[in-house]
Write an enzyme that holds these catalytic residues in place. Structure first.
Site, PDB file in Angstrom:
ATOM      1  N   TYR A  15      22.864  14.095  39.511  1.00 25.17           N
ATOM      2  CA  TYR A  15      23.561  14.909  40.500  1.00 25.17           C
ATOM      3  C   TYR A  15      24.318  14.011  41.467  1.00 25.17           C
ATOM      4  O   TYR A  15      25.511  14.218  41.740  1.00 25.17           O
ATOM      5  CB  TYR A  15      22.553  15.795  41.239  1.00 25.17           C
ATOM      6  N   GLU A  37      22.559  26.065  48.640  1.00 22.27           N
ATOM      7  CA  GLU A  37      22.102  25.378  49.852  1.00 22.27           C
ATOM      8  C   GLU A  37      21.278  26.331  50.717  1.00 22.27           C
ATOM      9  O   GLU A  37      20.300  25.927  51.334  1.00 22.27           O
ATOM     10  CB  GLU A  37      23.284  24.813  50.647  1.00 22.27           C
ATOM     11  N   TRP A  45      16.068  19.680  48.479  1.00 21.40           N
ATOM     12  CA  TRP A  45      17.160  19.867  47.521  1.00 21.40           C
ATOM     13  C   TRP A  45      16.667  19.607  46.105  1.00 21.40           C
ATOM     14  O   TRP A  45      17.106  20.248  45.167  1.00 21.40           O
ATOM     15  CB  TRP A  45      18.348  18.976  47.858  1.00 21.40           C
TER      16      TRP A  45
END
Length: 182
Positions: A15, A37, A45
């Site tokens: 990522y 988010e 995350w």
């Protein structure tokens, strides 16, 4: 070298290496990341990223036309889906976020143009040393998002979104992505 937060996890590293901080100009992709988010609120995350495919499946590929039409039955289906974070308020915020996205579009307000207007169309460059949790600008964008009806878009979540979609380049000074993302 890559940013230290991406070390030790192959999914996080991929990522970081391929997505985080790369400027996103596609309205739907920007909206999708804002919704993800929002699911991060109170979580890491890493948790969201490892379930991203599950979120995409559960939310019809983040097609705002489809998500905006989700019903109470869809909410219950999602509450039973182990592939996502089963938080009713966040699920409802995503459905509402799709409706806001479509209202903006139907009123002639492009979500990408809206997002990028806050930085003059050019990514802001962090100093590569300090990474704030929020900034006055993320507070301003948060207020604008809330005024349109988005939920789970406080200044901290908004700043994480800004970093993710390349509105700001917060790669570490020695990170190999710093030059590319800025």
């Amino acid at each position: 070298m890559r940013c230290s937060w991406a070390e030790g996890d192959a999914v996080m590293a991929a990522y970081h290496d391929n997505e985080w901080g790369v400027p996103v100009r596609d309205s739907r992709a920007l909206w999708q990341m804002l919704m993800l988010e929002g699911f991060q609120a109170g979580l890491s995350w890493r948790t969201i990223l490892h379930r991203r495919d599950g979120f995409r499946a559960a939310f019809a590929g983040f097609d705002p036309e489809i998500v905006a039409a989700f019903t109470a039955d869809d909410v219950e289906r999602l509450m039973g889906d182990p592939g996502i974070i089963r938080a009713r308020a966040k699920i409802n915020a995503t459905i509402g976020g799709a409706q806001v996205f479509l209202r903006m579009r139907d009123a002639g307000e492009d979500f990408s143009a809206f997002a990028w207007s806050f930085v003059g169309g050019v990514p802001l460059a962090g100093d590569g040393i300090t990474v704030p949790a929020q900034t006055p600008l993320s507070g301003e964008i948060s207020k604008a998002l809330k005024a349109r009806g988005f939920k789970f878009v406080g200044p901290v979540i908004t700043y994480a979104w800004m970093q993710a979609v390349g509105l700001v380049d917060d790669h570490a000074a020695g990170c190999f992505r710093k030059i590319q993302a800025g």
